[in-house]
Motif scaffolding. Sequence first.
Motif, PDB file in Angstrom:
ATOM      1  N   MET A   1       0.847  -1.195   0.000  1.00 56.55           N
ATOM      2  CA  MET A   1       0.000   0.000   0.000  1.00 56.55           C
ATOM      3  C   MET A   1       0.884   1.247   0.000  1.00 56.55           C
ATOM      4  N   ALA A   2       0.559   2.167  -0.880  1.00 54.47           N
ATOM      5  CA  ALA A   2       1.401   3.358  -0.999  1.00 54.47           C
ATOM      6  C   ALA A   2       1.142   4.325   0.158  1.00 54.47           C
ATOM      7  N   GLU A   3       2.259   4.885   0.645  1.00 47.89           N
ATOM      8  CA  GLU A   3       2.089   5.801   1.778  1.00 47.89           C
ATOM      9  C   GLU A   3       1.698   7.188   1.304  1.00 47.89           C
ATOM     10  N   HIS A   4       1.289   7.985   2.282  1.00 46.74           N
ATOM     11  CA  HIS A   4       1.028   9.398   2.028  1.00 46.74           C
ATOM     12  C   HIS A   4       2.371  10.129   2.040  1.00 46.74           C
ATOM     13  N   ILE A   5       2.603  10.919   1.014  1.00 50.96           N
ATOM     14  CA  ILE A   5       3.910  11.582   0.904  1.00 50.96           C
ATOM     15  C   ILE A   5       3.717  13.091   0.793  1.00 50.96           C
ATOM     16  N   THR A   6       4.493  13.822   1.550  1.00 46.84           N
ATOM     17  CA  THR A   6       4.546  15.258   1.314  1.00 46.84           C
ATOM     18  C   THR A   6       5.857  15.575   0.605  1.00 46.84           C
ATOM     19  N   VAL A   7       5.731  16.343  -0.451  1.00 47.45           N
ATOM     20  CA  VAL A   7       6.927  16.652  -1.243  1.00 47.45           C
ATOM     21  C   VAL A   7       7.496  17.989  -0.780  1.00 47.45           C
ATOM     22  N   PRO A   8       8.708  17.982  -0.249  1.00 43.51           N
ATOM     23  CA  PRO A   8       9.258  19.254   0.230  1.00 43.51           C
ATOM     24  C   PRO A   8       9.764  20.134  -0.912  1.00 43.51           C
ATOM     25  N   THR A   9       9.563  21.432  -0.793  1.00 46.75           N
ATOM     26  CA  THR A   9      10.225  22.337  -1.729  1.00 46.75           C
ATOM     27  C   THR A   9      11.509  22.819  -1.066  1.00 46.75           C
ATOM     28  N   VAL A  10      12.416  23.279  -1.910  1.00 46.77           N
ATOM     29  CA  VAL A  10      13.696  23.741  -1.380  1.00 46.77           C
ATOM     30  C   VAL A  10      13.448  24.902  -0.420  1.00 46.77           C
ATOM     31  N   ALA A  11      12.519  25.801  -0.795  1.00 42.99           N
ATOM     32  CA  ALA A  11      12.231  26.963   0.048  1.00 42.99           C
ATOM     33  C   ALA A  11      11.808  26.506   1.442  1.00 42.99           C
ATOM     34  N   GLN A  12      10.919  25.519   1.497  1.00 35.97           N
ATOM     35  CA  GLN A  12      10.462  25.012   2.796  1.00 35.97           C
ATOM     36  C   GLN A  12      11.629  24.461   3.612  1.00 35.97           C
ATOM     37  N   LEU A  13      12.440  23.604   2.958  1.00 34.82           N
ATOM     38  CA  LEU A  13      13.566  23.002   3.669  1.00 34.82           C
ATOM     39  C   LEU A  13      14.496  24.071   4.214  1.00 34.82           C
ATOM     40  N   VAL A  14      14.810  25.031   3.349  1.00 37.33           N
ATOM     41  CA  VAL A  14      15.774  26.049   3.740  1.00 37.33           C
ATOM     42  C   VAL A  14      15.233  26.880   4.901  1.00 37.33           C
ATOM     43  N   SER A  15      13.952  27.192   4.842  1.00 35.78           N
ATOM     44  CA  SER A  15      13.419  28.011   5.942  1.00 35.78           C
ATOM     45  C   SER A  15      13.363  27.211   7.237  1.00 35.78           C
ATOM     46  N   ALA A  16      13.351  25.884   7.122  1.00 36.43           N
ATOM     47  CA  ALA A  16      13.422  25.045   8.310  1.00 36.43           C
ATOM     48  C   ALA A  16      14.875  24.795   8.716  1.00 36.43           C
ATOM     49  N   GLY A  17      15.780  25.470   8.034  1.00 34.24           N
ATOM     50  CA  GLY A  17      17.193  25.351   8.380  1.00 34.24           C
ATOM     51  C   GLY A  17      17.854  24.096   7.837  1.00 34.24           C
TER      52      GLY A  17
ATOM     53  N   GLU B   1       8.754   4.117 -13.473  1.00 29.40           N
ATOM     54  CA  GLU B   1       7.433   3.525 -13.211  1.00 29.40           C
ATOM     55  C   GLU B   1       7.541   2.024 -13.016  1.00 29.40           C
ATOM     56  N   LEU B   2       8.371   1.383 -13.843  1.00 27.85           N
ATOM     57  CA  LEU B   2       8.509  -0.075 -13.739  1.00 27.85           C
ATOM     58  C   LEU B   2       9.119  -0.450 -12.398  1.00 27.85           C
ATOM     59  N   ILE B   3      10.157   0.291 -12.012  1.00 26.65           N
ATOM     60  CA  ILE B   3      10.815  -0.008 -10.735  1.00 26.65           C
ATOM     61  C   ILE B   3       9.856   0.260  -9.569  1.00 26.65           C
ATOM     62  N   ALA B   4       9.162   1.383  -9.630  1.00 24.46           N
ATOM     63  CA  ALA B   4       8.229   1.714  -8.541  1.00 24.46           C
ATOM     64  C   ALA B   4       7.127   0.656  -8.445  1.00 24.46           C
ATOM     65  N   GLU B   5       6.688   0.199  -9.602  1.00 24.41           N
ATOM     66  CA  GLU B   5       5.644  -0.837  -9.620  1.00 24.41           C
ATOM     67  C   GLU B   5       6.175  -2.118  -8.987  1.00 24.41           C
ATOM     68  N   ALA B   6       7.379  -2.497  -9.373  1.00 28.94           N
ATOM     69  CA  ALA B   6       7.952  -3.735  -8.853  1.00 28.94           C
ATOM     70  C   ALA B   6       8.218  -3.633  -7.358  1.00 28.94           C
ATOM     71  N   ALA B   7       8.592  -2.445  -6.905  1.00 32.64           N
ATOM     72  CA  ALA B   7       8.874  -2.272  -5.480  1.00 32.64           C
ATOM     73  C   ALA B   7       7.586  -2.006  -4.688  1.00 32.64           C
ATOM     74  N   ASP B   8       6.475  -2.085  -5.396  1.00 33.65           N
ATOM     75  CA  ASP B   8       5.171  -1.938  -4.756  1.00 33.65           C
ATOM     76  C   ASP B   8       5.010  -0.557  -4.127  1.00 33.65           C
ATOM     77  N   LEU B   9       5.439   0.454  -4.847  1.00 31.54           N
ATOM     78  CA  LEU B   9       5.375   1.807  -4.301  1.00 31.54           C
ATOM     79  C   LEU B   9       4.216   2.620  -4.858  1.00 31.54           C
ATOM     80  N   LEU B  10       3.556   2.075  -5.865  1.00 26.99           N
ATOM     81  CA  LEU B  10       2.532   2.875  -6.529  1.00 26.99           C
ATOM     82  C   LEU B  10       1.162   2.628  -5.898  1.00 26.99           C
ATOM     83  N   PRO B  11       0.342   3.660  -5.843  1.00 30.20           N
ATOM     84  CA  PRO B  11      -1.025   3.445  -5.356  1.00 30.20           C
ATOM     85  C   PRO B  11      -1.767   2.553  -6.347  1.00 30.20           C
ATOM     86  N   SER B  12      -2.511   1.603  -5.830  1.00 28.98           N
ATOM     87  CA  SER B  12      -3.171   0.721  -6.783  1.00 28.98           C
ATOM     88  C   SER B  12      -4.577   1.208  -7.102  1.00 28.98           C
TER      89      SER B  12
END
Lengths: 267, 453
Positions: A1-17, A256-267
């Motif tokens: 089962m694919a997890e919930h992911i938040t994608v960080p932006t560089v701006a966010q990371l940098v402001s978090a130090g 996509e093929l690798i993610a599918e094989a590693a079971d990372l994609l939402p089904s």
Amino acid sequence: MAEHITVPTVAQLVSAGEVPEILFWVGCSGSFDDRAKKITKAIVRILHHAGVKYAVLGAEETCTGDPAKRAGNEFLFQMQAMQNIMVLNGYEIKKIVTGCPHCFNILKNEYPELGGNYEVMHHTQLINDLIKEGKLAIKGGESFKGRRITFHDPCYLGRANDVYEAPREALQALDAELVEMRRCKQKGLCCGAGGAQMFKEAEPGNKEVNVERTEDALEVKPNVIATGCPFCNTMMTDGVKNFEKEDSVEVKDVAELIAEAADLLPS
Amino acid sequence: MIAQIAFVLVFAAGIFLFARRVREIRRNISIGQAVDRTDRKNERWRTMTMVALGQSKMVARPIAGFLHLLVYVGFVLINIEVLEIVLDGITGHHRLFASFGGGVYDALIGAFEILAALVLIACVVFLIRRNVINIRRFRMKEMDGWPKSDANIILVAEVLLMFALLSMNACDALLQGKVAELMAAGQEIPEALSHYIEAGSFPVSSMLQPLYAGMDVDGLIMTERFMWWFHIIGILAFLVYVPYSKHFHIIMAFPNTWYSKLEPKGQMTNMEAVTNEVKLMLDPSADPYAAPPADAAPVKFGAKDVQDLTWKQLFDSYTCTECGRCSSECPANQTGKLLSPRKIMMDTRDRLEEVGKNIQSDGSIKDDGKSLLRDYISEEELWACTTCNACTEACPVNIDPVSIILDLRRHLIMEESKSPESITSMFNNVENNGAPWAFPAADRGKWIEELNA
Ligand code: SF4
Ligand code: SF4
């Protein structure tokens, strides 16, 4: 089962130090094209799963200038490049991974002279490294058992930069049969999209380039045509449709093929 | 004595005409723009050794590669024999090297004969490939007329030259036999025969001997001398002809590969003039009214004609062997589009020759109302290129047609603002939205929201 992911932006990371270890350069196609967005998502899921400390630029990213440059508009290219370099250097970016060979080539080869020096990787290179380092385990590789995969070399990855093995090695992780087209590697045929061709009608001729290339691929009777470039993906997908083979032949990015094989994609 | 004088005159004339033509080509190439190709010397020597000397890219097509290798090795080695022939011409002494060569000399002559035969066979096969078998790259439009004859002329000439060389040896051997007979009979050797001392081995020409065996001594001497003259004049004619022909590649291939582009194939030049302007535009502290110095030449963007290209691109054009490997790998060409990278190279050379003639008559480049762009290369050809670099990969002498295509496109865009409509709107999108499509920049992160949906 694919997890919930938040994608960080560089701006966010940098402001978090924090600083991202690696910048994921999404590219225009990967950001806007519906089909290519799936590839982007697969790459992000892989990065997340492997624990890579990555970030994207989000709204601060803009076209690298590749189509403008290859069409002859050096002004527009350099305007784009200088803007991007200002942003990248401002964030002190050192390492970039891209999902598009055109972005890869231009960032790696043409930005340095304009002041942008980065270590640039294509996503298939990073994925291959992650697999080798054991950070990306492909348990479900068996789901590919008995399937035939053929890899279409993108010109701007292969001939342009001599990257031939990384995508192939990554595909080896799947329990599938990797078959080569008659024309592959140095002799690979273009999908027809490069050099700004993607954005215009083809010149008159007797065939479309993508149809010629899809013929090469179909000749080896694959179940999957693997690509490493969003433009190649579009071209090959159209080619497969042209032969009405979309029910039996899939066109999928290596990510996509690798993610599918590693079971990372939402089904 | 007369023969020696005649020989020296003919020889000098050949060298003179060759040198004159080479000077002309030098001058033509030097109208190109400056570009530095003298860095990374080790890599350059290595590239030249592999690609030109070692023919590493020829073997990508094994049949043509192997035959070419025969002709190439034959050409280089048989020239050692030519050296002897030239010395013979000057001094009047036949088989000069035989006296200190001994068995080595015999072996060498034998080896040259075998090579000569192989070259002959290779040339015949080449002629058949070009004229009988339907090989697409030899039949493309740009090969009609002179380019096709040029290829055939050289091949036929090589066949004749090799035949003459072998015939010369056949007569020589027969004459050597006569001398031996006379010596065995204890008779005196007449002056005319004193030339033909026993030397060399003739594994191939011995098969030609029956052709000449019926001749008397005078006939044999005449034939031997005729073949000798035919061969050496043929070689000198070849020397004069070559720099007018695609066969100039036998010389140009070496420097051309030395000056190869060593950067990754995908890397295209960043135009410095543009960098300066863009920096000015982006730099808020720059003086917007700073005028360039009055004597500065107006900057031209891209290339419209040959003098706008770099000297290396012009050098490439004289190196092109018209083999068509580039075009046969080109996706645009394979799908019936007008573009043929070989034609780009041939057009560049033809236009350069034309400009060169103008310089010859006027002393400087005069505007003849023509240009490489449009009079030779059409916009349609230029727009068909996908910049895939299949052509540069295929070229056995490291020619870069893509760089010329790009420079011509640059002229179209930056000097004439001429592009297909859809390309213009792509430019507008990049400029306004930061993407080649008309999507608002704010939507760039939309996929992130969709990720977990
Ligand atoms: S780069 Fe252009 S000219 Fe060269 S092979 Fe590709 S499409 Fe043809
Ligand atoms: S550019 Fe190279 S490959 Fe093309 S015809 Fe000339 S020599 Fe042959």
